[in-house]
Design an enzyme around this catalytic site. Structure first.
Site, short mmCIF file in Angstrom:
data_model
loop_
_atom_site.label_atom_id
_atom_site.label_comp_id
_atom_site.label_asym_id
_atom_site.label_seq_id
_atom_site.Cartn_x
_atom_site.Cartn_y
_atom_site.Cartn_z
N HIS A 1 1.75 4.74 -2.71
CA HIS A 1 1.92 6.19 -2.50
C HIS A 1 3.27 6.65 -3.08
O HIS A 1 3.36 7.69 -3.73
CB HIS A 1 1.89 6.54 -1.02
N HIS B 1 0.84 -1.21 0.00
CA HIS B 1 0.00 0.00 0.00
C HIS B 1 0.88 1.26 0.00
O HIS B 1 0.68 2.17 -0.81
CB HIS B 1 -0.90 -0.02 1.24
N GLU B 2 1.87 1.30 0.90
CA GLU B 2 2.72 2.49 1.01
C GLU B 2 3.54 2.69 -0.27
O GLU B 2 3.78 3.83 -0.70
CB GLU B 2 3.63 2.40 2.23
N HIS C 1 -5.11 7.80 -1.98
CA HIS C 1 -6.06 6.76 -1.56
C HIS C 1 -7.21 6.67 -2.55
O HIS C 1 -7.66 7.68 -3.08
CB HIS C 1 -6.60 7.06 -0.16
ZN ZN Z 1 -2.12 5.19 2.42
#
Ligand code: ZN
Length: 521
Positions: free
Chosen positions: A238, A234-235, A244
Protein backbone atom coordinates in the site's frame (compact mmCIF):
# COMPACT_ATOMS: atom_id res chain seq x y z
CA UNK A 1 -22.79 -14.84 13.39
CA UNK A 2 -24.73 -17.90 12.32
CA UNK A 3 -22.67 -20.87 11.36
CA UNK A 4 -23.34 -22.80 8.21
CA UNK A 5 -24.58 -25.71 10.33
CA UNK A 6 -27.14 -23.49 12.05
CA UNK A 7 -28.43 -22.31 8.72
CA UNK A 8 -28.75 -25.87 7.46
CA UNK A 9 -30.71 -26.79 10.61
CA UNK A 10 -32.85 -23.70 10.20
CA UNK A 11 -33.48 -24.69 6.60
CA UNK A 12 -34.62 -28.17 7.61
CA UNK A 13 -36.83 -26.98 10.45
CA UNK A 14 -38.40 -24.25 8.37
CA UNK A 15 -38.63 -26.05 5.10
CA UNK A 16 -42.41 -25.95 5.17
CA UNK A 17 -42.52 -22.28 6.06
CA UNK A 18 -41.35 -19.12 4.33
CA UNK A 19 -37.96 -18.14 5.74
CA UNK A 20 -37.82 -14.36 5.56
CA UNK A 21 -34.56 -13.73 7.36
CA UNK A 22 -31.71 -16.08 8.02
CA UNK A 23 -29.61 -13.68 10.06
CA UNK A 24 -30.07 -11.97 13.40
CA UNK A 25 -30.39 -8.22 13.88
CA UNK A 26 -26.96 -8.19 15.47
CA UNK A 27 -25.45 -9.90 12.44
CA UNK A 28 -27.14 -7.41 10.13
CA UNK A 29 -25.52 -4.56 12.05
CA UNK A 30 -22.13 -6.32 11.83
CA UNK A 31 -22.55 -6.63 8.07
CA UNK A 32 -23.36 -2.92 7.92
CA UNK A 33 -20.24 -2.03 9.92
CA UNK A 34 -18.09 -4.19 7.67
CA UNK A 35 -19.49 -2.76 4.43
CA UNK A 36 -19.00 0.84 5.55
CA UNK A 37 -15.55 0.22 7.07
CA UNK A 38 -14.09 -1.38 3.98
CA UNK A 39 -15.45 0.83 1.22
CA UNK A 40 -18.50 -1.12 0.03
CA UNK A 41 -21.19 1.19 1.40
CA UNK A 42 -21.33 4.90 2.08
CA UNK A 43 -21.59 6.32 5.57
CA UNK A 44 -24.81 8.19 4.90
CA UNK A 45 -26.71 4.90 4.69
CA UNK A 46 -27.68 4.74 8.34
CA UNK A 47 -30.26 1.99 8.80
CA UNK A 48 -31.83 -0.24 11.39
CA UNK A 49 -31.54 -4.06 11.19
CA UNK A 50 -34.80 -4.60 9.31
CA UNK A 51 -33.94 -1.89 6.75
CA UNK A 52 -30.49 -3.43 6.29
CA UNK A 53 -32.05 -6.80 5.50
CA UNK A 54 -34.36 -5.33 2.87
CA UNK A 55 -32.15 -2.54 1.46
CA UNK A 56 -31.29 -2.65 -2.25
CA UNK A 57 -28.12 -0.60 -1.54
CA UNK A 58 -26.95 -3.20 0.98
CA UNK A 59 -27.77 -5.99 -1.47
CA UNK A 60 -25.62 -4.32 -4.13
CA UNK A 61 -22.81 -3.77 -1.64
CA UNK A 62 -22.98 -7.43 -0.56
CA UNK A 63 -22.89 -8.45 -4.24
CA UNK A 64 -19.75 -6.36 -4.79
CA UNK A 65 -18.16 -7.79 -1.67
CA UNK A 66 -18.89 -11.34 -2.87
CA UNK A 67 -17.35 -10.57 -6.26
CA UNK A 68 -14.23 -9.08 -4.71
CA UNK A 69 -13.82 -11.95 -2.26
CA UNK A 70 -14.53 -14.61 -4.89
CA UNK A 71 -17.52 -16.12 -3.09
CA UNK A 72 -20.74 -17.23 -4.74
CA UNK A 73 -22.62 -14.09 -5.72
CA UNK A 74 -26.08 -14.15 -4.16
CA UNK A 75 -26.48 -10.55 -2.94
CA UNK A 76 -27.66 -12.18 0.31
CA UNK A 77 -26.07 -12.13 3.73
CA UNK A 78 -25.59 -15.88 3.64
CA UNK A 79 -23.33 -17.98 5.85
CA UNK A 80 -20.34 -17.90 3.49
CA UNK A 81 -20.55 -14.13 3.29
CA UNK A 82 -20.78 -13.72 7.06
CA UNK A 83 -17.81 -16.04 7.57
CA UNK A 84 -15.74 -14.16 4.99
CA UNK A 85 -16.45 -10.87 6.74
CA UNK A 86 -15.11 -12.26 10.03
CA UNK A 87 -11.69 -13.14 8.64
CA UNK A 88 -8.78 -11.05 9.91
CA UNK A 89 -7.85 -8.57 7.24
CA UNK A 90 -6.09 -5.37 6.37
CA UNK A 91 -7.82 -2.19 7.54
CA UNK A 92 -7.42 -0.42 4.20
CA UNK A 93 -10.73 -0.29 2.28
CA UNK A 94 -11.05 -2.35 -0.89
CA UNK A 95 -10.87 -0.56 -4.25
CA UNK A 96 -14.53 0.20 -4.77
CA UNK A 97 -16.24 3.37 -5.88
CA UNK A 98 -19.31 4.99 -4.41
CA UNK A 99 -22.04 5.68 -6.96
CA UNK A 100 -25.12 7.87 -6.73
CA UNK A 101 -26.81 5.35 -4.45
CA UNK A 102 -23.90 5.29 -2.08
CA UNK A 103 -23.04 1.77 -3.11
CA UNK A 104 -19.78 0.40 -4.38
CA UNK A 105 -18.85 -0.74 -7.83
CA UNK A 106 -16.38 -3.46 -6.93
CA UNK A 107 -17.90 -5.71 -9.57
CA UNK A 108 -16.50 -3.50 -12.32
CA UNK A 109 -12.94 -4.46 -11.47
CA UNK A 110 -10.92 -6.77 -13.64
CA UNK A 111 -9.41 -9.77 -11.89
CA UNK A 112 -6.05 -8.30 -11.09
CA UNK A 113 -4.08 -5.81 -9.01
CA UNK A 114 -5.30 -2.23 -8.61
CA UNK A 115 -3.28 0.98 -8.33
CA UNK A 116 -3.88 4.14 -6.32
CA UNK A 117 -2.16 6.36 -8.87
CA UNK A 118 0.30 7.57 -6.24
CA UNK A 119 3.98 6.63 -6.18
CA UNK A 120 7.38 7.60 -4.79
CA UNK A 121 9.31 9.77 -7.20
CA UNK A 122 12.83 9.43 -5.79
CA UNK A 123 14.75 6.20 -6.21
CA UNK A 124 15.70 6.06 -2.51
CA UNK A 125 12.84 5.87 -0.02
CA UNK A 126 13.61 6.09 3.69
CA UNK A 127 11.70 4.44 6.52
CA UNK A 128 11.79 4.65 10.26
CA UNK A 129 10.39 2.29 12.88
CA UNK A 130 8.97 4.68 15.46
CA UNK A 131 8.29 2.13 18.22
CA UNK A 132 8.08 -1.58 18.96
CA UNK A 133 5.23 -3.87 20.03
CA UNK A 134 4.12 -3.42 23.64
CA UNK A 135 1.75 -6.38 23.46
CA UNK A 136 3.25 -9.03 25.77
CA UNK A 137 2.13 -11.90 23.52
CA UNK A 138 4.02 -10.37 20.61
CA UNK A 139 7.08 -9.50 22.71
CA UNK A 140 7.32 -13.14 23.83
CA UNK A 141 7.68 -14.15 20.19
CA UNK A 142 9.56 -11.31 18.51
CA UNK A 143 12.38 -9.20 19.93
CA UNK A 144 12.88 -5.58 18.88
CA UNK A 145 15.90 -6.47 16.77
CA UNK A 146 13.85 -9.22 15.10
CA UNK A 147 11.21 -6.59 14.29
CA UNK A 148 13.96 -4.58 12.56
CA UNK A 149 15.07 -7.61 10.56
CA UNK A 150 11.51 -8.56 9.56
CA UNK A 151 10.68 -5.02 8.37
CA UNK A 152 13.96 -4.90 6.45
CA UNK A 153 13.14 -8.20 4.76
CA UNK A 154 9.59 -7.06 3.94
CA UNK A 155 10.93 -3.96 2.14
CA UNK A 156 13.47 -6.09 0.29
CA UNK A 157 10.73 -8.38 -1.02
CA UNK A 158 9.52 -5.40 -3.06
CA UNK A 159 12.84 -3.74 -3.92
CA UNK A 160 14.01 -7.01 -5.50
CA UNK A 161 11.56 -6.30 -8.30
CA UNK A 162 11.57 -2.50 -8.70
CA UNK A 163 14.23 0.21 -9.13
CA UNK A 164 13.79 1.57 -5.57
CA UNK A 165 16.16 1.35 -2.62
CA UNK A 166 14.80 1.37 0.93
CA UNK A 167 16.97 2.85 3.63
CA UNK A 168 16.29 2.72 7.34
CA UNK A 169 16.83 5.99 9.20
CA UNK A 170 16.41 7.39 12.71
CA UNK A 171 15.61 10.89 11.49
CA UNK A 172 13.08 12.31 9.05
CA UNK A 173 11.68 9.48 6.94
CA UNK A 174 9.35 9.01 4.00
CA UNK A 175 7.56 6.08 5.65
CA UNK A 176 6.98 5.84 9.41
CA UNK A 177 6.01 2.47 10.91
CA UNK A 178 4.43 2.17 14.35
CA UNK A 179 2.61 -0.24 16.64
CA UNK A 180 -0.53 1.46 17.93
CA UNK A 181 -3.93 0.45 19.29
CA UNK A 182 -7.52 1.69 19.22
CA UNK A 183 -7.75 5.42 18.58
CA UNK A 184 -4.31 6.60 17.48
CA UNK A 185 -4.88 10.00 15.98
CA UNK A 186 -5.74 9.27 12.37
CA UNK A 187 -9.54 8.80 12.46
CA UNK A 188 -9.14 5.14 11.59
CA UNK A 189 -9.10 3.62 15.06
CA UNK A 190 -8.15 -0.03 15.46
CA UNK A 191 -10.69 -2.46 16.86
CA UNK A 192 -8.90 -4.58 19.46
CA UNK A 193 -8.09 -8.20 18.63
CA UNK A 194 -9.24 -9.63 15.29
CA UNK A 195 -10.75 -7.86 12.28
CA UNK A 196 -8.43 -5.05 11.15
CA UNK A 197 -4.80 -6.06 11.84
CA UNK A 198 -2.91 -3.16 10.24
CA UNK A 199 -3.34 -0.34 7.76
CA UNK A 200 -1.21 1.92 5.60
CA UNK A 201 -1.45 5.18 3.70
CA UNK A 202 -0.90 5.52 -0.03
CA UNK A 203 1.95 7.67 -1.35
CA UNK A 204 1.14 11.23 -2.36
CA UNK A 205 -1.87 11.46 -0.09
CA UNK A 206 -2.11 11.75 3.69
CA UNK A 207 0.36 10.36 6.15
CA UNK A 208 2.18 9.53 2.95
CA UNK A 209 3.07 5.86 3.10
CA UNK A 210 2.90 5.48 6.89
CA UNK A 211 2.12 2.04 8.30
CA UNK A 212 0.26 1.27 11.52
CA UNK A 213 0.17 -2.19 13.09
CA UNK A 214 -2.63 -2.93 15.57
CA UNK A 215 -0.73 -3.53 18.83
CA UNK A 216 -3.76 -5.39 20.26
CA UNK A 217 -2.87 -8.27 17.94
CA UNK A 218 -0.41 -11.04 18.67
CA UNK A 219 2.21 -10.91 15.94
CA UNK A 220 4.38 -13.92 15.22
CA UNK A 221 7.27 -15.03 13.11
CA UNK A 222 7.61 -18.42 11.43
CA UNK A 223 3.94 -19.22 12.13
CA UNK A 224 0.55 -18.04 10.98
CA UNK A 225 -1.78 -15.57 12.79
CA UNK A 226 -0.46 -12.98 12.50
CA UNK A 227 2.77 -13.36 10.67
CA UNK A 228 4.51 -10.00 10.92
CA UNK A 229 6.52 -10.46 7.72
CA UNK A 230 3.40 -11.22 5.69
CA UNK A 231 1.48 -8.29 7.14
CA UNK A 232 4.38 -5.84 6.86
CA UNK A 233 5.02 -6.84 3.24
CA UNK A 234 1.30 -6.37 2.45
CA UNK A 235 1.17 -2.92 4.09
CA UNK A 236 4.37 -1.84 2.31
CA UNK A 237 2.54 -2.70 -0.92
CA UNK A 238 0.00 0.00 0.00
CA UNK A 239 2.80 2.43 0.96
CA UNK A 240 4.20 1.96 -2.53
CA UNK A 241 0.89 2.64 -4.29
CA UNK A 242 -1.00 -0.65 -4.57
CA UNK A 243 -4.65 -1.13 -3.64
CA UNK A 244 -6.07 -4.53 -2.75
CA UNK A 245 -6.17 -7.13 -5.47
CA UNK A 246 -9.02 -9.58 -5.92
CA UNK A 247 -6.57 -12.34 -6.86
CA UNK A 248 -6.69 -14.87 -4.03
CA UNK A 249 -3.21 -15.90 -2.89
CA UNK A 250 -1.57 -12.62 -3.87
CA UNK A 251 0.14 -10.67 -1.13
CA UNK A 252 -2.16 -7.70 -1.78
CA UNK A 253 -5.33 -9.76 -1.20
CA UNK A 254 -7.12 -7.99 1.70
CA UNK A 255 -7.49 -11.09 3.86
CA UNK A 256 -4.42 -12.48 5.57
CA UNK A 257 -4.31 -16.03 4.28
CA UNK A 258 -2.20 -18.95 5.47
CA UNK A 259 1.42 -18.78 6.53
CA UNK A 260 3.99 -19.48 3.83
CA UNK A 261 7.44 -20.46 5.13
CA UNK A 262 9.25 -18.74 2.26
CA UNK A 263 6.99 -15.82 1.52
CA UNK A 264 7.35 -14.39 -1.99
CA UNK A 265 5.50 -11.88 -4.08
CA UNK A 266 2.73 -13.40 -6.21
CA UNK A 267 2.97 -12.79 -9.96
CA UNK A 268 -0.04 -10.45 -9.62
CA UNK A 269 1.87 -8.39 -7.01
CA UNK A 270 4.91 -8.20 -9.29
CA UNK A 271 2.82 -7.12 -12.28
CA UNK A 272 1.11 -4.49 -10.13
CA UNK A 273 4.24 -2.94 -8.62
CA UNK A 274 6.10 -3.00 -11.93
CA UNK A 275 3.16 -1.21 -13.57
CA UNK A 276 3.97 1.62 -11.14
CA UNK A 277 7.78 1.67 -11.04
CA UNK A 278 8.93 -0.58 -13.87
CA UNK A 279 11.52 -3.28 -13.26
CA UNK A 280 15.13 -2.89 -12.06
CA UNK A 281 16.34 -3.25 -15.62
CA UNK A 282 13.54 -1.23 -17.22
CA UNK A 283 12.36 1.58 -14.89
CA UNK A 284 9.09 3.40 -15.51
CA UNK A 285 9.79 7.09 -14.83
CA UNK A 286 6.32 8.36 -15.74
CA UNK A 287 4.18 6.23 -13.51
CA UNK A 288 0.79 4.77 -14.35
CA UNK A 289 -2.79 5.84 -13.99
CA UNK A 290 -5.05 4.26 -11.38
CA UNK A 291 -6.79 1.14 -12.63
CA UNK A 292 -10.17 1.59 -10.99
CA UNK A 293 -12.95 3.56 -12.60
CA UNK A 294 -16.00 5.53 -11.62
CA UNK A 295 -19.00 5.95 -13.84
CA UNK A 296 -19.71 9.32 -12.29
CA UNK A 297 -17.41 11.72 -14.10
CA UNK A 298 -19.87 14.58 -13.71
CA UNK A 299 -19.79 14.38 -9.93
CA UNK A 300 -16.01 14.46 -10.09
CA UNK A 301 -15.78 17.49 -12.29
CA UNK A 302 -17.25 19.90 -9.79
CA UNK A 303 -15.15 22.94 -9.03
CA UNK A 304 -15.61 23.77 -5.39
CA UNK A 305 -16.21 27.31 -4.23
CA UNK A 306 -14.97 26.56 -0.74
CA UNK A 307 -13.24 23.69 1.02
CA UNK A 308 -12.91 23.42 4.77
CA UNK A 309 -11.96 21.11 7.60
CA UNK A 310 -14.57 20.58 10.30
CA UNK A 311 -14.32 18.18 13.23
CA UNK A 312 -11.83 16.03 11.39
CA UNK A 313 -13.69 16.01 8.09
CA UNK A 314 -13.26 18.04 4.92
CA UNK A 315 -16.19 20.11 3.63
CA UNK A 316 -16.24 21.30 0.02
CA UNK A 317 -18.85 23.77 -1.26
CA UNK A 318 -20.25 24.47 -4.69
CA UNK A 319 -23.46 26.10 -5.94
CA UNK A 320 -25.72 25.50 -2.97
CA UNK A 321 -24.35 22.04 -2.24
CA UNK A 322 -21.69 20.66 0.03
CA UNK A 323 -19.55 17.54 -0.09
CA UNK A 324 -18.44 15.96 3.17
CA UNK A 325 -15.24 13.95 2.88
CA UNK A 326 -14.46 11.72 5.86
CA UNK A 327 -10.93 11.17 4.70
CA UNK A 328 -9.31 11.38 1.29
CA UNK A 329 -11.23 9.10 -1.05
CA UNK A 330 -14.09 8.41 1.37
CA UNK A 331 -17.25 10.48 0.96
CA UNK A 332 -19.86 10.79 3.69
CA UNK A 333 -22.25 12.52 1.31
CA UNK A 334 -23.11 11.24 -2.10
CA UNK A 335 -20.69 11.91 -4.98
CA UNK A 336 -23.19 14.62 -5.98
CA UNK A 337 -23.07 16.23 -2.54
CA UNK A 338 -25.98 17.34 -0.35
CA UNK A 339 -27.97 20.59 -0.23
CA UNK A 340 -26.50 23.33 1.96
CA UNK A 341 -30.03 23.86 3.28
CA UNK A 342 -29.84 20.40 4.88
CA UNK A 343 -26.89 21.35 7.07
CA UNK A 344 -25.61 24.95 6.70
CA UNK A 345 -28.62 27.00 7.75
CA UNK A 346 -28.58 30.46 6.17
CA UNK A 347 -25.48 29.97 4.02
CA UNK A 348 -25.71 31.76 0.65
CA UNK A 349 -24.89 29.81 -2.52
CA UNK A 350 -21.46 30.13 -4.14
CA UNK A 351 -19.47 31.40 -1.16
CA UNK A 352 -15.95 32.55 -2.02
CA UNK A 353 -14.22 31.42 1.15
CA UNK A 354 -14.62 30.57 4.80
CA UNK A 355 -12.61 29.87 7.95
CA UNK A 356 -13.01 29.30 11.64
CA UNK A 357 -11.81 32.18 13.79
CA UNK A 358 -9.42 30.76 16.40
CA UNK A 359 -10.28 33.38 19.04
CA UNK A 360 -13.96 32.51 19.42
CA UNK A 361 -14.66 29.55 17.07
CA UNK A 362 -16.97 31.67 14.93
CA UNK A 363 -17.10 30.37 11.35
CA UNK A 364 -16.83 33.19 8.83
CA UNK A 365 -17.89 32.89 5.19
CA UNK A 366 -17.12 35.44 2.45
CA UNK A 367 -19.10 36.12 -0.69
CA UNK A 368 -18.60 39.08 -3.03
CA UNK A 369 -18.68 42.28 -0.94
CA UNK A 370 -20.01 40.59 2.17
CA UNK A 371 -19.18 38.28 5.02
CA UNK A 372 -21.35 36.11 7.26
CA UNK A 373 -20.84 34.94 10.86
CA UNK A 374 -21.86 31.40 11.79
CA UNK A 375 -22.18 29.72 15.15
CA UNK A 376 -21.54 26.10 14.15
CA UNK A 377 -23.85 25.49 11.20
CA UNK A 378 -26.28 28.36 11.99
CA UNK A 379 -26.10 31.91 10.59
CA UNK A 380 -25.70 34.43 13.43
CA UNK A 381 -25.08 37.68 11.56
CA UNK A 382 -24.85 38.80 7.97
CA UNK A 383 -24.51 39.83 5.29
CA UNK A 384 -22.04 42.44 6.60
CA UNK A 385 -19.79 44.54 4.30
CA UNK A 386 -16.20 43.27 3.89
CA UNK A 387 -14.99 46.87 4.16
CA UNK A 388 -15.94 46.66 7.84
CA UNK A 389 -14.03 43.44 8.47
CA UNK A 390 -10.98 45.47 9.54
CA UNK A 391 -11.16 48.14 12.26
CA UNK A 392 -12.11 51.63 10.95
CA UNK A 393 -8.62 53.08 11.64
CA UNK A 394 -6.95 50.59 9.27
CA UNK A 395 -4.91 51.93 6.37
CA UNK A 396 -5.56 48.87 4.29
CA UNK A 397 -8.85 46.96 4.06
CA UNK A 398 -9.65 43.59 2.54
CA UNK A 399 -10.65 43.44 -1.14
CA UNK A 400 -14.07 42.24 -2.25
CA UNK A 401 -14.47 38.95 -4.13
CA UNK A 402 -11.53 37.20 -2.46
CA UNK A 403 -10.34 33.90 -3.91
CA UNK A 404 -9.67 32.09 -0.67
CA UNK A 405 -8.66 32.44 2.97
CA UNK A 406 -6.30 30.45 5.16
CA UNK A 407 -5.96 30.87 8.89
CA UNK A 408 -3.04 30.14 11.15
CA UNK A 409 -5.25 31.03 14.10
CA UNK A 410 -2.80 29.79 16.72
CA UNK A 411 -0.53 32.65 15.62
CA UNK A 412 -3.50 35.02 15.24
CA UNK A 413 -2.71 35.37 11.54
CA UNK A 414 -5.13 34.85 8.66
CA UNK A 415 -4.18 35.10 4.98
CA UNK A 416 -6.59 36.36 2.33
CA UNK A 417 -5.86 35.60 -1.32
CA UNK A 418 -6.99 37.39 -4.45
CA UNK A 419 -5.44 37.09 -7.91
CA UNK A 420 -1.66 37.08 -7.35
CA UNK A 421 -1.72 38.87 -3.98
CA UNK A 422 -2.01 37.85 -0.35
CA UNK A 423 -3.08 40.00 2.61
CA UNK A 424 -2.01 39.00 6.13
CA UNK A 425 -4.61 39.90 8.72
CA UNK A 426 -3.94 40.20 12.44
CA UNK A 427 -6.82 38.58 14.32
CA UNK A 428 -6.14 40.45 17.57
CA UNK A 429 -5.68 43.92 16.08
CA UNK A 430 -8.29 43.25 13.37
CA UNK A 431 -6.14 44.95 10.75
CA UNK A 432 -3.91 44.11 7.78
CA UNK A 433 -0.24 43.73 8.77
CA UNK A 434 2.13 46.41 7.42
CA UNK A 435 3.78 45.54 4.14
CA UNK A 436 0.77 43.63 2.81
CA UNK A 437 -0.56 42.80 0.26
CA UNK A 438 2.44 40.94 -1.14
CA UNK A 439 2.79 38.57 -4.12
CA UNK A 440 1.66 35.04 -3.23
CA UNK A 441 4.88 33.65 -4.75
CA UNK A 442 6.94 35.53 -2.14
CA UNK A 443 4.93 34.49 0.87
CA UNK A 444 4.01 30.91 -0.10
CA UNK A 445 6.92 29.62 -2.13
CA UNK A 446 5.81 27.42 -5.02
CA UNK A 447 2.11 28.28 -4.79
CA UNK A 448 0.47 29.78 -7.92
CA UNK A 449 -1.85 32.79 -8.18
CA UNK A 450 -5.62 32.74 -8.95
CA UNK A 451 -6.32 30.10 -6.33
CA UNK A 452 -9.66 28.34 -5.98
CA UNK A 453 -9.43 27.11 -2.39
CA UNK A 454 -7.03 26.20 0.37
CA UNK A 455 -7.16 24.30 3.63
CA UNK A 456 -4.85 22.99 6.30
CA UNK A 457 -5.05 19.29 7.01
CA UNK A 458 -4.08 17.22 10.04
CA UNK A 459 -1.00 15.83 8.28
CA UNK A 460 0.92 19.09 8.71
CA UNK A 461 0.39 20.23 5.14
CA UNK A 462 -1.61 23.03 3.61
CA UNK A 463 -3.49 22.23 0.43
CA UNK A 464 -4.03 24.87 -2.24
CA UNK A 465 -6.58 24.19 -4.97
CA UNK A 466 -6.49 25.76 -8.37
CA UNK A 467 -9.29 24.50 -10.57
CA UNK A 468 -9.20 20.71 -10.49
CA UNK A 469 -5.60 20.54 -9.27
CA UNK A 470 -4.07 20.92 -5.85
CA UNK A 471 -0.63 21.87 -4.56
CA UNK A 472 0.72 20.60 -1.26
CA UNK A 473 2.59 23.09 0.90
CA UNK A 474 4.92 21.89 3.63
CA UNK A 475 4.27 24.17 6.63
CA UNK A 476 7.56 23.27 8.31
CA UNK A 477 9.84 23.71 5.32
CA UNK A 478 7.71 26.64 4.13
CA UNK A 479 7.64 25.63 0.51
CA UNK A 480 5.47 23.61 -1.84
CA UNK A 481 6.33 19.94 -2.33
CA UNK A 482 7.55 19.67 -5.89
CA UNK A 483 7.74 16.01 -6.81
CA UNK A 484 4.46 14.74 -8.18
CA UNK A 485 2.51 17.98 -7.70
CA UNK A 486 0.11 19.43 -8.66
CA UNK A 487 -2.25 16.47 -8.43
CA UNK A 488 -5.96 16.14 -9.18
CA UNK A 489 -8.23 16.90 -6.20
CA UNK A 490 -10.95 14.61 -7.53
CA UNK A 491 -8.59 11.64 -7.76
CA UNK A 492 -7.18 11.88 -4.26
CA UNK A 493 -10.18 13.23 -2.36
CA UNK A 494 -13.20 11.93 -4.28
CA UNK A 495 -11.61 8.76 -5.74
CA UNK A 496 -12.64 9.84 -9.23
CA UNK A 497 -12.06 8.01 -12.47
CA UNK A 498 -8.67 9.17 -13.58
CA UNK A 499 -8.81 8.36 -17.27
CA UNK A 500 -12.02 10.23 -18.03
CA UNK A 501 -11.60 12.76 -15.25
CA UNK A 502 -8.13 13.87 -16.34
CA UNK A 503 -9.26 14.32 -19.92
CA UNK A 504 -12.30 16.42 -19.07
CA UNK A 505 -10.81 19.88 -18.63
CA UNK A 506 -13.89 21.86 -19.65
CA UNK A 507 -14.61 23.07 -16.14
CA UNK A 508 -10.97 23.40 -15.24
CA UNK A 509 -10.47 26.53 -17.31
CA UNK A 510 -13.29 28.47 -15.66
CA UNK A 511 -12.74 31.24 -13.17
CA UNK A 512 -14.80 29.59 -10.44
CA UNK A 513 -13.77 30.85 -7.05
CA UNK A 514 -12.79 28.25 -4.49
CA UNK A 515 -12.15 28.96 -0.84
CA UNK A 516 -10.54 27.36 2.17
CA UNK A 517 -12.48 26.76 5.33
CA UNK A 518 -10.33 25.68 8.25
CA UNK A 519 -12.39 24.83 11.28
CA UNK A 520 -10.91 23.85 14.60
CA UNK A 521 -11.55 20.33 15.91
ZN1 ZN B 1 -4.29 -3.95 2.76
Amino acid sequence: MATFKNLVLLGIVCSFFVVTSAITDEEAMEVMTFLTSFGYLNFNNIMGPSEIKSSKAVERAVTNFQKFYNITVTGKMDSKTLEAMKKPRCGVPDPTMPNENGTALGGRLAKRYALTGGRWESSTVTYRILNYPRNAATRERISDSEVNAIIHRAFKMWSDYIPLTFQETTGYADIYLSFVSYYHGDYRPFDGTGNAIAHAYFPGTFLDGDIHFDDSERFTQNTQNFNLLHIAAHEIGHSLGLLHTNVYGALMYPVFTGYQPSLLLHSDDIRGIQAVYGSRTNPNPGGPRPTYTSSDVEGCNKIFTAVGYLRGEIFAFQKGRYWRIQRPGVLVTDIDGDLNTHFWYGLPDDVDAGYERWLDSTIIFFKGENYYLFNGNHLMQGPLPISEFTVPSSNESLPNNIDTVLTFGEYYKTYFFKDDLVWRYDEKKRQIDPGYPRPISEVFKGIPSDLSAAFRYKDGHTYFLKGKEYYRYNNLRQEADKAGFPRLFGVDFLACNTAEYRENTAENTGTAAVTILMIRL
